[in-house]
Each structure stands twice: as C-alpha cells, then as structure tokens.
Design a protein around this motif. Structure first.
Motif, PDB file in Angstrom:
ATOM      1  N   VAL A 147       0.840  -1.201   0.000  1.00 51.73           N
ATOM      2  CA  VAL A 147       0.000   0.000   0.000  1.00 51.73           C
ATOM      3  C   VAL A 147       0.872   1.246   0.000  1.00 51.73           C
ATOM      4  CG1 VAL A 147      -1.713   1.330   1.304  1.00 51.73           C
ATOM      5  CG2 VAL A 147      -1.941  -1.151   1.118  1.00 51.73           C
ATOM      6  N   SER A 148       1.966   1.221   0.738  1.00 57.12           N
ATOM      7  CA  SER A 148       2.855   2.393   0.782  1.00 57.12           C
ATOM      8  C   SER A 148       3.494   2.661  -0.577  1.00 57.12           C
ATOM      9  CB  SER A 148       3.951   2.187   1.840  1.00 57.12           C
ATOM     10  OG  SER A 148       4.934   1.259   1.410  1.00 57.12           O
ATOM     11  N   VAL A 149       3.746   1.606  -1.347  1.00 55.70           N
ATOM     12  CA  VAL A 149       4.363   1.760  -2.663  1.00 55.70           C
ATOM     13  C   VAL A 149       3.349   2.225  -3.696  1.00 55.70           C
ATOM     14  CG1 VAL A 149       5.432   0.516  -4.583  1.00 55.70           C
ATOM     15  CG2 VAL A 149       6.222   0.116  -2.247  1.00 55.70           C
ATOM     16  N   HIS A 150       2.168   1.611  -3.685  1.00 56.68           N
ATOM     17  CA  HIS A 150       1.178   1.856  -4.738  1.00 56.68           C
ATOM     18  C   HIS A 150       0.221   2.993  -4.410  1.00 56.68           C
ATOM     19  CE1 HIS A 150       2.269  -1.588  -7.212  1.00 56.68           C
ATOM     20  NE2 HIS A 150       2.397  -2.270  -6.100  1.00 56.68           N
ATOM     21  N   GLY A 151       0.094   3.334  -3.143  1.00 59.47           N
ATOM     22  CA  GLY A 151      -0.744   4.467  -2.783  1.00 59.47           C
ATOM     23  C   GLY A 151      -2.207   4.166  -2.579  1.00 59.47           C
ATOM     24  N   SER A 152      -2.625   2.918  -2.780  1.00 58.02           N
ATOM     25  CA  SER A 152      -4.017   2.550  -2.547  1.00 58.02           C
ATOM     26  C   SER A 152      -4.114   1.071  -2.234  1.00 58.02           C
ATOM     27  CB  SER A 152      -4.892   2.872  -3.760  1.00 58.02           C
ATOM     28  OG  SER A 152      -4.650   1.963  -4.816  1.00 58.02           O
ATOM     29  N   VAL A 153      -5.180   0.697  -1.553  1.00 53.43           N
ATOM     30  CA  VAL A 153      -5.410  -0.712  -1.220  1.00 53.43           C
ATOM     31  C   VAL A 153      -5.682  -1.515  -2.485  1.00 53.43           C
ATOM     32  CG1 VAL A 153      -6.958  -2.312  -0.022  1.00 53.43           C
ATOM     33  CG2 VAL A 153      -6.209  -0.201   1.118  1.00 53.43           C
ATOM     34  N   GLN A 154      -6.455  -0.934  -3.410  1.00 51.87           N
ATOM     35  CA  GLN A 154      -6.808  -1.639  -4.641  1.00 51.87           C
ATOM     36  C   GLN A 154      -5.577  -1.959  -5.470  1.00 51.87           C
ATOM     37  OE1 GLN A 154     -10.016  -2.651  -5.536  1.00 51.87           O
ATOM     38  NE2 GLN A 154      -8.940  -3.784  -7.139  1.00 51.87           N
ATOM     39  N   ALA A 155      -4.703  -0.971  -5.653  1.00 52.79           N
ATOM     40  CA  ALA A 155      -3.490  -1.194  -6.444  1.00 52.79           C
ATOM     41  C   ALA A 155      -2.554  -2.171  -5.755  1.00 52.79           C
ATOM     42  CB  ALA A 155      -2.782   0.131  -6.699  1.00 52.79           C
ATOM     43  N   ALA A 156      -2.474  -2.087  -4.432  1.00 59.54           N
ATOM     44  CA  ALA A 156      -1.646  -3.033  -3.683  1.00 59.54           C
ATOM     45  C   ALA A 156      -2.165  -4.449  -3.849  1.00 59.54           C
ATOM     46  CB  ALA A 156      -1.613  -2.642  -2.212  1.00 59.54           C
ATOM     47  N   ALA A 157      -3.485  -4.596  -3.809  1.00 60.00           N
ATOM     48  CA  ALA A 157      -4.094  -5.918  -3.961  1.00 60.00           C
ATOM     49  C   ALA A 157      -3.771  -6.512  -5.326  1.00 60.00           C
ATOM     50  CB  ALA A 157      -5.604  -5.820  -3.759  1.00 60.00           C
ATOM     51  N   MET A 158      -3.836  -5.687  -6.366  1.00 56.39           N
ATOM     52  CA  MET A 158      -3.535  -6.177  -7.714  1.00 56.39           C
ATOM     53  C   MET A 158      -2.096  -6.646  -7.814  1.00 56.39           C
ATOM     54  SD  MET A 158      -5.553  -3.448 -10.156  1.00 56.39           S
ATOM     55  CE  MET A 158      -4.899  -4.260 -11.633  1.00 56.39           C
ATOM     56  N   SER A 159      -1.174  -5.909  -7.195  1.00 53.37           N
ATOM     57  CA  SER A 159       0.235  -6.286  -7.277  1.00 53.37           C
ATOM     58  C   SER A 159       0.528  -7.570  -6.506  1.00 53.37           C
ATOM     59  CB  SER A 159       1.111  -5.153  -6.740  1.00 53.37           C
ATOM     60  OG  SER A 159       1.017  -5.039  -5.336  1.00 53.37           O
ATOM     61  N   LEU A 160      -0.241  -7.809  -5.453  1.00 53.39           N
ATOM     62  CA  LEU A 160      -0.025  -8.996  -4.619  1.00 53.39           C
ATOM     63  C   LEU A 160      -0.819 -10.200  -5.085  1.00 53.39           C
ATOM     64  CD1 LEU A 160      -0.136  -7.260  -1.108  1.00 53.39           C
ATOM     65  CD2 LEU A 160       1.901  -8.138  -2.277  1.00 53.39           C
ATOM     66  N   GLY A 161      -1.779  -9.982  -5.988  1.00 52.51           N
ATOM     67  CA  GLY A 161      -2.614 -11.082  -6.443  1.00 52.51           C
ATOM     68  C   GLY A 161      -3.727 -11.417  -5.474  1.00 52.51           C
ATOM     69  N   ALA A 188      -9.085  -8.612   1.092  1.00 56.26           N
ATOM     70  CA  ALA A 188      -8.081  -9.401   1.810  1.00 56.26           C
ATOM     71  C   ALA A 188      -6.946  -8.516   2.311  1.00 56.26           C
ATOM     72  CB  ALA A 188      -7.531 -10.495   0.892  1.00 56.26           C
ATOM     73  N   VAL A 189      -6.523  -7.548   1.501  1.00 57.07           N
ATOM     74  CA  VAL A 189      -5.455  -6.637   1.927  1.00 57.07           C
ATOM     75  C   VAL A 189      -5.938  -5.782   3.093  1.00 57.07           C
ATOM     76  CG1 VAL A 189      -4.054  -4.661   1.234  1.00 57.07           C
ATOM     77  CG2 VAL A 189      -4.310  -6.606  -0.306  1.00 57.07           C
ATOM     78  N   SER A 190      -7.162  -5.282   3.009  1.00 52.08           N
ATOM     79  CA  SER A 190      -7.710  -4.469   4.104  1.00 52.08           C
ATOM     80  C   SER A 190      -7.766  -5.268   5.396  1.00 52.08           C
ATOM     81  CB  SER A 190      -9.111  -3.976   3.727  1.00 52.08           C
ATOM     82  OG  SER A 190      -9.055  -3.087   2.639  1.00 52.08           O
ATOM     83  N   GLN A 191      -8.138  -6.531   5.290  1.00 52.43           N
ATOM     84  CA  GLN A 191      -8.200  -7.381   6.484  1.00 52.43           C
ATOM     85  C   GLN A 191      -6.822  -7.601   7.085  1.00 52.43           C
ATOM     86  OE1 GLN A 191     -10.303 -10.999   5.559  1.00 52.43           O
ATOM     87  NE2 GLN A 191     -12.080  -9.915   4.739  1.00 52.43           N
TER      88      GLN A 191
END
Length: 311
Positions: free
Chosen positions: A13-27, A32-35
């Motif tokens: 999230v710190s790299v991508h700036g959003s939960v959605q973008a972080a989730a996409m990068s992590l698959g 799930a990322v928010s949890q």
C-alpha cells in the motif's frame, strides 16, 4: 510477533498508494489486503491507514513500519535466494510485471513453458506500464519486470537493479487502406505534416516516444484520439479517424481495411528483463530469462507483415 504477510500488505500500500493497487500487485482482493492491515493495526495497537477522500493515507507510524517491512522483506528475499540457489532448481513464487503487448504477445508461451518444465515454480504475471514496473522491481514489490525503451529514449534503471536485453521490437505506421501512404513501400517521418493521430494517453512510454519523434522532425503532433490498447488504436485507424505508430509485438492480424507501412528509419524499441541486483542467483530468474530469449524470435515474427514484407 509481527506477521510478515501483513507487513508485506502494508508495504505494498505504501508503494502503490491505494489498497486496490496493492491488492492487484499482490494477487489478492482489496478486501483481503484491508483485512491484513486491520489485523496488523490490532497487533500493533496503532492506526496505520486513514481515510483521505476516496483513498487512504498512511500515518507516520505506518510509514515507519513500512520502512521496516522493506528491510525485513529484503532479508527474506536474500534467504530464499540462498536456499533456491543451493537446490539448483527454480522453485517458489516469482512475480513478473510486463507491459501490455509483452503480456499478450510474449508472456503466455513463456509462462506455459515454465509451468510445464518447473512445476515447483509459481510464476505470476501482472500487466504494468514500464514507467511503473521498473520502480516496482527496485522497491521489491515484484521480482522481475519485462520493460521496454525506445531508440531515442533509453530506459532509466535505478540503483540496485540489473537488466538484460531480450530482443528488439520494430514499429510500423498503421493507416487505412485508402490513405495516401497505404501503397507506399516506406514513409519518412518528415512526411507526417498535417496528419491526425491516435495514440496512447500522456504518461505512457509510446505516447512520449511519438511526441518526441514528431517534434524532433519539426512537426507538432495533432492527436485526435487516445486509447490504452493497441487493438483499440487499430479500430480507430480502421474507422478513418487517424493514423498510428504501433509496435509489432502482440499487435495481431490487421483488419482488411488497415495496412502497415514500414518507416525509414524504422523505429525500434528494446525489450529488457529487469530484476534486483543479486536476484540473478535465483535459478527462477535465470531460467525465466532463458525462456524469454527462447520465445522471443517466435513472438517477434508472429506480427502482421508490412507492405514491403509482401503484403
């Protein structure tokens, strides 16, 4: 005890700036990322994310924790690399970011061969623009990137990142069949005066290259329409709404109402595999580079021919 996967989610999230973008990068899903981050907040008894408009903003404590997460993840990566190197075979997860036409025209065959030859390797692909993917490699968000640059605009590679060239992708002028260039064997850039263009949006590597190329030739570009995907650009050309410069990789067959004409000189973009320094010791990285080079000639030849190739 801090959970490494939760730290990985916060760092993304710190790299991508959003939960959605972080989730996409992590698959993962955004939920799930928010949890994961909510659990990390409970473990640390600290607020890590604050609502900011429609997005989120990291608190000062979260930034400190993300910095520590990056250091921990780097240690884990070095340890995993050592273990994989000792085994001598590609294993574990390998996250790869590739730009759109490479994801379409090159990576399916590469990923299929890796899965067939190395069942213990879990290679995963994300479609990412080169402007972002190399930085993602440097920050440890992905293990490898397939990026490109143009002959007049070299790819900037940050400290701690290595690259190797996979191949050269040629670019053609794509025009409607009734266009004044359609029956030409070659076209020079100086002849583009007065043309309307369709191209990728500002900020994309291909857009920046087109702007620089035309302005170097003394022509101010008249861009009528923007689109992200090459098939959309081809459809706009087919409708007679402009002409486009489109690379061959992943372009696919052109419709009957459209033709590709060779430029003189031919624009070239160079494809690279990019990884963090030291990761080349991973058999997974070395094997992926080998497979990319094996598949490149087929991918480069699989594009539509231009007029002087026999169309």
């Amino acid at each position: 005890m801090l959970d490494l996967q939760r730290l990985r989610a916060l760092y993304a999230v710190s790299v991508h700036g959003s939960v959605q973008a972080a989730a996409m990068s992590l698959g993962f899903t955004a939920s799930a990322v928010s949890q994961q981050i909510a659990k990390l907040e409970r473990e640390t008894r600290t607020v890590l994310l604050e609502r900011h408009g429609r997005g989120v903003q990291l608190t000062e404590e979260a930034h400190r924790l993300a910095t520590a997460a990056r250091e921990l993840l780097a240690i884990v990566e070095r340890t995993e690399t050592d273990l994989e190197e000792r085994k001598g075979t590609p294993t574990g997860r390998l996250s790869i970011a590739a730009f759109a036409s490479a994801a379409r025209g090159l990576m399916p065959g590469v990923l299929a061969e890796l899965a067939d030859r190395h069942p213990e390797l879990d290679a995963r692909l994300s479609e990412v623009d080169p402007h972002e993917s190399v930085d993602m490699v440097a920050k440890g968000v992905v293990d490898m990137a397939i990026a490109h640059d143009w002959d007049i605009s070299p790819l900037p590679v940050p400290s701690g990142v290595e690259q190797t060239r996979i191949g050269d992708d040629l670019c053609d002028l794509v025009v409607p069949r009734g266009h004044r260039f359609a029956r030409r064997a070659t076209v020079r850039r100086e002849e583009f005066e007065g043309e309307r263009w369709v191209c990728q949006p500002p900020g994309r590597v291909c857009h920046d290259w087109l702007m620089r190329t035309l302005r170097t030739a003394g022509i101010e570009p008249d861009v009528a329409h923007y689109a992200d995907e090459n098939p959309t650009l081809v459809a706009l050309v087919e409708a007679g709404l402009g002409i486009a410069l489109i690379p061959r990789l992943g372009r696919g067959p052109l419709p009957d109402a459209v033709t590709a004409v060779r430029l003189d000189p031919v624009p070239v973009r160079h494809l690279y595999a990019v990884w963090r320094t030291g990761a080349a010791r991973r058999p997974a990285v070395a094997e992926t580079v080998r497979t990319l080079r094996t598949h490149w000639p087929r991918a480069a030849q699989g594009s539509t021919r231009t007029r002087d190739d026999g169309d």
